[in-house]
Scaffold this motif. Structure first.
Motif, PDB file in Angstrom:
ATOM      1  N   MET A   1       0.830  -1.207   0.000  1.00  0.00           N
ATOM      2  CA  MET A   1       0.000   0.000   0.000  1.00  0.00           C
ATOM      3  C   MET A   1       0.869   1.264   0.000  1.00  0.00           C
ATOM      4  O   MET A   1       0.567   2.233  -0.705  1.00  0.00           O
ATOM      5  N   ASP A   2       1.954   1.235   0.740  1.00  0.00           N
ATOM      6  CA  ASP A   2       2.885   2.367   0.734  1.00  0.00           C
ATOM      7  C   ASP A   2       3.497   2.559  -0.648  1.00  0.00           C
ATOM      8  O   ASP A   2       3.703   3.693  -1.093  1.00  0.00           O
TER       9      ASP A   2
ATOM     10  N   ASP B   1       1.419   4.507  -3.141  1.00  0.00           N
ATOM     11  CA  ASP B   1       1.493   5.963  -3.006  1.00  0.00           C
ATOM     12  C   ASP B   1       2.614   6.551  -3.858  1.00  0.00           C
ATOM     13  O   ASP B   1       2.605   7.743  -4.150  1.00  0.00           O
TER      14      ASP B   1
ATOM     15  N   GLY C   1       2.970   5.942  -6.893  1.00  0.00           N
ATOM     16  CA  GLY C   1       2.419   6.139  -8.231  1.00  0.00           C
ATOM     17  C   GLY C   1       2.957   5.221  -9.299  1.00  0.00           C
ATOM     18  O   GLY C   1       3.421   5.689 -10.338  1.00  0.00           O
TER      19      GLY C   1
ATOM     20  N   GLU D   1      -7.276  -1.529  -4.106  1.00  0.00           N
ATOM     21  CA  GLU D   1      -6.795  -0.149  -4.118  1.00  0.00           C
ATOM     22  C   GLU D   1      -6.237   0.233  -5.491  1.00  0.00           C
ATOM     23  O   GLU D   1      -6.461   1.348  -5.973  1.00  0.00           O
TER      24      GLU D   1
ATOM     25  N   ARG E   1      -7.725   3.208  -7.924  1.00  0.00           N
ATOM     26  CA  ARG E   1      -6.895   4.309  -8.450  1.00  0.00           C
ATOM     27  C   ARG E   1      -6.697   4.239  -9.964  1.00  0.00           C
ATOM     28  O   ARG E   1      -6.046   5.099 -10.552  1.00  0.00           O
TER      29      ARG E   1
END
Length: 107
Positions: free
Chosen positions: A24-25, A28, A30, A51, A55
């Motif tokens: 998950m980190d 972030d 991208g 997730e 996104r």
């Protein structure tokens, strides 16, 4: 092994995620696309896949699990079964790149 092949094919590898939290980190950061093994220690990568789909980041499962093992919401996702060769991985990456260009996450 997969990271080595990806680098040789010219891809930048953000890293390997041994847990859902690490994965998950990494989201972030991208990424353009993601390859997920279903089993991450005692966890599954399904929350990560959810997730990524939310996104709009294309992803595929690269796993020893079979398509029948996937929850219904991932039934149409790309899946590459282990073991596989470099040619099969390149084909999967081509499909993911196409999904990225057309905006069809979770291809």
């Amino acid at each position: 092994m997969i990271a080595h092949i990806l680098r040789r094919l010219g891809y930048e590898v953000l890293g390997e995620a041994p847990t859902v939290r690490v994965a998950m980190d990494m989201i972030d950061g991208g990424p353009d696309l993601a390859l997920l093994d279903i089993q991450l220690g005692r966890e599954t990568s399904y929350p990560v896949a959810d997730e990524l789909a939310r996104r709009g980041i294309p992803f595929a499962f690269v796993t020893s699990y079979s398509r029948q093992d996937l929850p219904d919401r991932f039934a149409r996702c790309l899946l590459l079964s282990k073991p596989f060769g470099e040619r099969a991985l390149q084909g999967l990456l081509n499909e993911l790149q196409q999904a990225r260009l057309t905006g069809s996450a979770g291809a």
